[in-house]
Motif scaffolding. Structure first.
Motif, PDB file in Angstrom:
ATOM      1  N   ASN A 106     -38.076   8.377  26.212  1.00 38.12           N
ATOM      2  CA  ASN A 106     -38.267   9.822  26.273  1.00 38.12           C
ATOM      3  C   ASN A 106     -37.539  10.414  27.478  1.00 38.12           C
ATOM      4  OD1 ASN A 106     -39.262  12.449  26.362  1.00 38.12           O
ATOM      5  ND2 ASN A 106     -41.177  11.814  27.336  1.00 38.12           N
ATOM      6  N   CYS A 107     -36.372  11.028  27.207  1.00 38.10           N
ATOM      7  CA  CYS A 107     -35.577  11.662  28.275  1.00 38.10           C
ATOM      8  C   CYS A 107     -35.438  13.142  27.957  1.00 38.10           C
ATOM      9  CB  CYS A 107     -34.199  11.020  28.378  1.00 38.10           C
ATOM     10  SG  CYS A 107     -34.199   9.269  28.750  1.00 38.10           S
ATOM     11  N   THR A 108     -36.555  13.801  27.678  1.00 37.91           N
ATOM     12  CA  THR A 108     -36.498  15.177  27.184  1.00 37.91           C
ATOM     13  C   THR A 108     -36.598  16.224  28.287  1.00 37.91           C
ATOM     14  OG1 THR A 108     -38.860  14.983  26.676  1.00 37.91           O
ATOM     15  CG2 THR A 108     -37.342  14.680  24.852  1.00 37.91           C
ATOM     16  N   GLY A 109     -36.583  15.816  29.537  1.00 46.83           N
ATOM     17  CA  GLY A 109     -36.621  16.793  30.623  1.00 46.83           C
ATOM     18  C   GLY A 109     -37.809  17.722  30.470  1.00 46.83           C
ATOM     19  N   LEU A 110     -37.546  19.017  30.593  1.00 45.99           N
ATOM     20  CA  LEU A 110     -38.618  20.010  30.485  1.00 45.99           C
ATOM     21  C   LEU A 110     -39.236  20.035  29.076  1.00 45.99           C
ATOM     22  CD1 LEU A 110     -39.797  21.983  32.534  1.00 45.99           C
ATOM     23  CD2 LEU A 110     -38.195  23.709  31.676  1.00 45.99           C
ATOM     24  N   GLY A 111     -38.473  19.531  28.090  1.00 46.46           N
ATOM     25  CA  GLY A 111     -38.988  19.480  26.716  1.00 46.46           C
ATOM     26  C   GLY A 111     -40.256  18.652  26.595  1.00 46.46           C
ATOM     27  N   ASP A 152     -48.227  18.712  33.654  1.00 47.13           N
ATOM     28  CA  ASP A 152     -47.774  18.660  35.054  1.00 47.13           C
ATOM     29  C   ASP A 152     -46.342  19.161  35.235  1.00 47.13           C
ATOM     30  OD1 ASP A 152     -50.180  17.658  35.760  1.00 47.13           O
ATOM     31  OD2 ASP A 152     -49.526  15.558  35.796  1.00 47.13           O
ATOM     32  N   LEU A 153     -45.597  19.265  34.136  1.00 49.44           N
ATOM     33  CA  LEU A 153     -44.200  19.708  34.258  1.00 49.44           C
ATOM     34  C   LEU A 153     -44.132  21.218  34.421  1.00 49.44           C
ATOM     35  CD1 LEU A 153     -42.097  17.842  31.550  1.00 49.44           C
ATOM     36  CD2 LEU A 153     -41.469  18.092  33.952  1.00 49.44           C
ATOM     37  N   ARG A 154     -43.226  21.678  35.301  1.00 53.66           N
ATOM     38  CA  ARG A 154     -43.012  23.117  35.415  1.00 53.66           C
ATOM     39  C   ARG A 154     -41.527  23.385  35.643  1.00 53.66           C
ATOM     40  NH1 ARG A 154     -43.949  21.869  40.798  1.00 53.66           N
ATOM     41  NH2 ARG A 154     -42.849  23.244  42.246  1.00 53.66           N
ATOM     42  N   PRO A 155     -41.049  24.548  35.194  1.00 50.36           N
ATOM     43  CA  PRO A 155     -39.636  24.875  35.404  1.00 50.36           C
ATOM     44  C   PRO A 155     -39.390  25.483  36.779  1.00 50.36           C
ATOM     45  CG  PRO A 155     -40.706  26.588  34.099  1.00 50.36           C
ATOM     46  CD  PRO A 155     -41.765  25.549  34.397  1.00 50.36           C
ATOM     47  N   GLY A 170     -30.131  27.039  34.260  1.00 47.25           N
ATOM     48  CA  GLY A 170     -30.958  25.931  33.787  1.00 47.25           C
ATOM     49  C   GLY A 170     -32.308  25.976  34.474  1.00 47.25           C
ATOM     50  N   ALA A 171     -33.258  25.211  33.942  1.00 49.54           N
ATOM     51  CA  ALA A 171     -34.596  25.139  34.543  1.00 49.54           C
ATOM     52  C   ALA A 171     -34.854  23.695  34.951  1.00 49.54           C
ATOM     53  CB  ALA A 171     -35.640  25.619  33.550  1.00 49.54           C
ATOM     54  N   ARG A 172     -34.949  23.479  36.265  1.00 53.16           N
ATOM     55  CA  ARG A 172     -35.160  22.114  36.787  1.00 53.16           C
ATOM     56  C   ARG A 172     -36.509  21.583  36.284  1.00 53.16           C
ATOM     57  NH1 ARG A 172     -33.260  25.623  40.645  1.00 53.16           N
ATOM     58  NH2 ARG A 172     -31.338  25.080  41.769  1.00 53.16           N
ATOM     59  N   PRO A 173     -36.533  20.408  35.645  1.00 54.45           N
ATOM     60  CA  PRO A 173     -37.796  19.851  35.120  1.00 54.45           C
ATOM     61  C   PRO A 173     -38.585  19.190  36.244  1.00 54.45           C
ATOM     62  CG  PRO A 173     -35.947  18.419  34.574  1.00 54.45           C
ATOM     63  CD  PRO A 173     -35.379  19.551  35.371  1.00 54.45           C
ATOM     64  N   THR A 174     -39.563  19.912  36.777  1.00 56.00           N
ATOM     65  CA  THR A 174     -40.187  19.508  38.042  1.00 56.00           C
ATOM     66  C   THR A 174     -41.650  19.101  37.820  1.00 56.00           C
ATOM     67  OG1 THR A 174     -38.762  21.185  39.015  1.00 56.00           O
ATOM     68  CG2 THR A 174     -40.479  20.277  40.434  1.00 56.00           C
ATOM     69  N   ARG A 175     -42.053  18.014  38.461  1.00 56.57           N
ATOM     70  CA  ARG A 175     -43.466  17.588  38.441  1.00 56.57           C
ATOM     71  C   ARG A 175     -43.769  16.915  39.779  1.00 56.57           C
ATOM     72  NH1 ARG A 175     -44.772  12.458  36.374  1.00 56.57           N
ATOM     73  NH2 ARG A 175     -46.324  13.119  34.854  1.00 56.57           N
TER      74      ARG A 175
END
Ligand SMILES: Cc1cc2nc3c(=O)[nH]c(=O)nc-3n(C[C@H](O)[C@H](O)[C@H](O)COP(=O)(O)OP(=O)(O)OC[C@H]3O[C@@H](n4cnc5c(N)ncnc54)[C@H](O)[C@@H]3O)c2cc1C
Length: 316
Positions: free
Chosen positions: A169-174, A183-186, A268-273
């Motif tokens: 699973n390499c879906t980033g923000l997806g 826990d993920l936020r853009p 872009g939206a950095r996939p941050t957690r």
């Protein structure tokens, strides 16, 4: 992971494509499924090697160092889009250098005269800059040469991949909706791409957690100017006011950028957690899902280290 296994990698950003290349070149049968090929967030990156908005530090240092070794090798191949470039990271307040930069080649404190007006400290070093559209095309070609395949499709669930021994699973923000992962936020970022008025060196301001960033990265005929970091925002429409601010901040440091032609806006939206997620998970149905996402503002920087770590996990 044994040769001959069939692996589906979901996602074709820098995380997914690097993982797919590492697996395919190790002899694994790899099929990539992704809605965007290549991933829009990865296309928007500047990109410079260096950690930003990402944790945990010990793993980030380890993954980053491994990626650095590989980017140095890639810089010898002009078709990769990777260039070793000298430049300055400077600050208006801090007096200490970024710890990740101190071991880079050519590292030294700047003379006062080298710093733009308003800056109190700065450090010169040489680092990989990565021209992302070129680099992601290079990864796709390398995957194809290793026998990997790519399918453009949106998945409503990881159960929709079709037969696979392992799903990566390499879906980033997806992953926020797909798993889901609350826990993920853009953290939204914007860049302006201009024609290169003759720049050969990068510049980056250590702005800490400010939403208004200042950096410029020359990539041959073009320069990527940054940037922004808007926490909690994931919309991808260009913000004209932000673009004007980026151009003004960069031109103040490098006046030649004031009259450069604007070629494109990249958002872009950095996939941050709280921490990057690199781990394996065995589902109730027996399928193995390996996660590699949540790289914040450093997905390019960590890409090879994270991808290689996956291949040594005991997955089967
Ligand atoms: C403005 C900006 C500047 C940056 N600068 C740097 C930098 O200088 N250095 C650095 O190291 N990093 C930088 N970053 C961070 C870096 O871009 C990200 O960490 C990285 O791109 C994340 O890669 P990814 O492959 O995880 O995600 P993505 O590139 O978003 O790829 C995700 C993939 O998953 C697919 N996907 C998602 N959900 C689904 C689904 N349901 N079904 C099918 N496919 C799906 C998408 O279509 C896409 O292909 C920057 C980011 C931004 C926005």
């Amino acid at each position: 992971m044994a040769a001959g296994e069939r692996v589906v990698v979901v996602g074709a950003g820098v995380a997914g494509l690097t993982t797919a290349v590492v697996l395919a070149e190790a002899g694994v049968s790899v099929h990539v499924i992704a809605e965007e090929v290549p991933g829009v967030t990865s296309l928007a990156a500047g990109a410079m090697w260096g950690p930003y908005l990402v944790e945990p530090k010990d793993k980030v240092d380890q993954w980053g160092q491994r990626s650095l070794e590989i980017f140095r090798e890639l810089a010898e191949d002009p078709s990769s889009g990777v260039r070793l470039t000298s430049g300055i990271e400077a600050s208006r307040t801090a007096e200490t250098p970024p710890d990740w930069a101190t071991t880079l080649p050519g590292f030294r404190p700047c003379e006062r005269a080298e710093l733009p007006v308003g800056f109190s400290a700065g450090y010169r070093f040489t680092v990989p800059l990565i021209d992302m559209p070129t680099y992601l095309g290079y990864l796709l070609r390398r995957l194809d040469a290793a026998g990997g395949t790519v399918e453009r499709r949106r998945l409503a669930s990881l159960a929709d991949t079709g037969p696979a021994t392992v799903i990566v699973n390499c879906t980033g923000l997806g992953a926020k909706d797909l798993l889901p992962d609350p826990d993920l936020r853009p953290i939204r970022g914007q860049h302006v791409v201009v024609s290169n008025p003759g720049l050969t060196e990068f510049f980056s301001e250590d702005t800490g957690l400010s939403p208004d960033l200042l950096c410029f990265y020359p990539h041959g005929d073009t320069v990527v100017l940054g940037g922004t970091a808007i926490d909690g925002e994931g919309g991808l429409a260009p913000d004209d006011k932000a673009a004007v601010g980026i151009l003004a901040r960069c031109a103040e440091v490098e006046p030649r950028l004031a009259s450069a032609s604007v070629l494109a806006h990249r958002i872009g939206a950095r996939p941050t957690r709280a921490t990057v997620r690199v781990e394996a998970d065995r589902r109730e149905d027996g399928a193995v899902v390996v996660h590699n996402y949540g790289h914040g503002g450093a997905g390019v920087t960590l890409s090879w280290g994270c991808a290689e770590e996956l291949t040594v996990l005991d997955l089967l």
